[in-house]
Every structure is written in structure tokens, then in C-alpha cells.
Design a protein around this motif. Structure first.
Motif, PDB file in Angstrom:
ATOM      1  N   CYS A  70       8.744  -1.102   4.619  1.00 51.98           N
ATOM      2  CA  CYS A  70       7.315  -1.156   4.908  1.00 51.98           C
ATOM      3  C   CYS A  70       7.076  -1.060   6.411  1.00 51.98           C
ATOM      4  O   CYS A  70       7.545  -1.892   7.185  1.00 51.98           O
ATOM      5  N   GLU A  71       6.346  -0.030   6.814  1.00 46.75           N
ATOM      6  CA  GLU A  71       6.099   0.174   8.244  1.00 46.75           C
ATOM      7  C   GLU A  71       4.934  -0.670   8.743  1.00 46.75           C
ATOM      8  O   GLU A  71       4.661  -0.701   9.933  1.00 46.75           O
ATOM      9  N   GLY A  72       4.251  -1.367   7.823  1.00 47.42           N
ATOM     10  CA  GLY A  72       3.120  -2.168   8.227  1.00 47.42           C
ATOM     11  C   GLY A  72       3.432  -3.632   8.477  1.00 47.42           C
ATOM     12  O   GLY A  72       2.575  -4.363   8.970  1.00 47.42           O
ATOM     13  N   MET A  86       0.919 -11.365   4.443  1.00 43.23           N
ATOM     14  CA  MET A  86       0.702 -10.409   3.351  1.00 43.23           C
ATOM     15  C   MET A  86       1.090 -11.036   2.013  1.00 43.23           C
ATOM     16  O   MET A  86       1.666 -10.395   1.125  1.00 43.23           O
ATOM     17  N   ALA A  87       0.763 -12.309   1.869  1.00 46.55           N
ATOM     18  CA  ALA A  87       1.233 -13.079   0.719  1.00 46.55           C
ATOM     19  C   ALA A  87       0.594 -12.636  -0.586  1.00 46.55           C
ATOM     20  O   ALA A  87       1.118 -12.947  -1.661  1.00 46.55           O
ATOM     21  N   ASP A  88      -0.513 -11.907  -0.527  1.00 47.81           N
ATOM     22  CA  ASP A  88      -1.121 -11.423  -1.765  1.00 47.81           C
ATOM     23  C   ASP A  88      -0.245 -10.381  -2.449  1.00 47.81           C
ATOM     24  O   ASP A  88      -0.339 -10.182  -3.664  1.00 47.81           O
ATOM     25  N   GLU A  97       0.798  -1.217   0.000  1.00 40.96           N
ATOM     26  CA  GLU A  97       0.000   0.000   0.000  1.00 40.96           C
ATOM     27  C   GLU A  97       0.839   1.280   0.000  1.00 40.96           C
ATOM     28  O   GLU A  97       0.291   2.381   0.013  1.00 40.96           O
ATOM     29  N   CYS A  98       2.153   1.145  -0.045  1.00 41.06           N
ATOM     30  CA  CYS A  98       3.034   2.316   0.027  1.00 41.06           C
ATOM     31  C   CYS A  98       2.905   3.147  -1.248  1.00 41.06           C
ATOM     32  O   CYS A  98       3.136   2.651  -2.354  1.00 41.06           O
ATOM     33  N   GLU A  99       2.556   4.418  -1.108  1.00 40.40           N
ATOM     34  CA  GLU A  99       2.401   5.291  -2.274  1.00 40.40           C
ATOM     35  C   GLU A  99       3.738   5.582  -2.938  1.00 40.40           C
ATOM     36  O   GLU A  99       3.795   5.893  -4.124  1.00 40.40           O
ATOM     37  N   ARG A 100       4.834   5.461  -2.189  1.00 41.55           N
ATOM     38  CA  ARG A 100       6.166   5.715  -2.747  1.00 41.55           C
ATOM     39  C   ARG A 100       6.824   4.451  -3.288  1.00 41.55           C
ATOM     40  O   ARG A 100       7.868   4.519  -3.914  1.00 41.55           O
TER      41      ARG A 100
END
Length: 205
Positions: free
Chosen positions: A101-103, A144-146, A92-95
Motif C-alpha cells: 500500500c503506497e498510502g 486506517m483501522a476501518d 482503496e487498491c484496485e489490485r
């Protein structure tokens, strides 16, 4: 299942451990077909990387076949062949800064204190990077395998694609960062595995 586990400095053992299970909706379980040993694993073997715990499963260069998927994972299905990258990322990172990844790092606050900024969650690489089980095992849970996967087209062997998980992108990124132009002369110091990938990425025969 069998897995390589860290039990202390210079103490890596092949142990029998419970099979991983789906824990979250975006997960997948991968049956590992091929894995590699990274030079970074030497940091664990030599006790250089802090926050390893006895029993941690090692390995961050692996690939295999999907054998189970979570209810919210609509990108993968049982039977897909995938390479799993070193970094776990939400997508989901816009950059597009997936390596930070902070998530995905469950211990981001601890990593922030030690490194100055958290990394993404990483497979098999200490509790500073989330404490995730690695892929030097028969099966591995991929969070987050997707998004954390590279799907492999039919007709390609494991040996042709395994390095997409870590070593090839590392060499490729080095070449990209140099902004190499067609008439440049390029010198690469160190002809180990990453150096070899940088050579190929630089367009050198």
C-alpha cells in the motif's frame, strides 16, 4: 502504559510510555489482549534491520478490544474484538495489493530507495516502514483501522485467531502461490511456525 521498546542491538526493555491517542479520523485505539513474537523480530533484536530508533515500540502480531475510534471510522465501535494485520492499508487498491500500500507508509520515498519499491506501513518495524508503534504494548493506535482489522466473531478465543495477523497468512500465501492440486505431492522444508501454517494450508494432515 507499559510497552516493549527497542533501545539498540540486543537491548529490548519494558518501559512506561504515554498512552496512544486518536490522531486521524480513521484511527482506532486497541487495548491489546494477546500478542506474539515473530521471527522477524529477531532482525530488530540483532540490529539487522536499519532505521530503528531508540524507544521504538515493537510488535506486529497482536489483537485486542477497540476502546476508542476516530470520527471517520464507521466500521468499528468500542467493544469490538479485532486482530490487527502486520500491514497497514488504505483499502482503496484496485489490485488488492495491500502489502505494498503506497498510502500507508509515511516514509515511502526512503523505503523506495532502500528496497527498490516501498512496502506498506508496518507496525513496530523500523522507520523504513513508517515508524509506527507496535503492538507489544498495553494499547496501540491503529491507523486506517476501518480497513486494517479483522473483526472476530463471538465465541472464538484469542488463541484461535491471533495468528490471522501475520503468521497464518504467510503460510497460506506460500501454499496459494504453489497452486497445489488435489493429486500433488507437497514437500515443505522448515517446520517452524510458518512452515506449520504452510503445511495446514496445503491440506496436509
Amino acid at each position: 502504559m507499559r510497552a516493549l521498546r527497542w533501545h539498540g542491538k540486543h537491548d529490548i526493555r519494558c518501559d512506561t510510555v504515554p498512552d496512544p491517542i486518536i490522531e486521524q479520523g480513521r484511527d482506532a485505539i486497541i487495548k491489546v489482549s494477546t500478542c506474539a513474537i515473530c521471527g522477524s523480530d529477531l532482525h530488530l533484536f540483532d540490529g539487522f534491520m536499519p532505521t530503528m530508533e531508540s524507544g521504538d515500540i515493537m510488535g506486529h502480531e497482536f489483537m485486542g478490544e477497540v476502546v476508542d475510534v476516530g470520527k471517520d471510522n464507521h466500521k468499528l465501535k468500542v467493544g469490538d474484538r479485532v486482530v490487527v494485520p502486520f500491514t497497514i492499508f488504505c483499502g482503496e487498491c484496485e489490485r488488492g495489493n495491500f502489502s505494498v500500500c503506497e498510502g500507508s507508509n509515511r516514509n515511502a520515498a526512503k523505503a523506495d530507495k532502500v528496497f527498490g519499491h516501498t512496502t506498506a506501513g508496518l507496525f513496530g518495524y523500523s522507520h523504513l516502514t513508517g515508524g509506527y508503534a507496535g503492538g507489544q504494548a498495553e494499547y496501540v493506535r491503529v491507523p486506517m483501522a476501518d480497513t486494517t482489522h479483522v473483526k472476530i466473531p463471538d465465541g472464538l478465543t484469542d488463541e484461535q485467531v491471533l495468528f490471522l495477523g501475520d503468521i497464518f497468512p504467510t503460510g497460506w500465501q506460500a501454499a496459494v502461490n504453489c497452486d497445489i492440486q488435489p493429486d500433488d505431492t507437497v514437500a515443505i522444508w522448515g517446520a517452524g511456525p510458518v512452515g506449520q501454517m504452510a503445511i495446514r494450508s496445503a491440506g496436509i494432515d
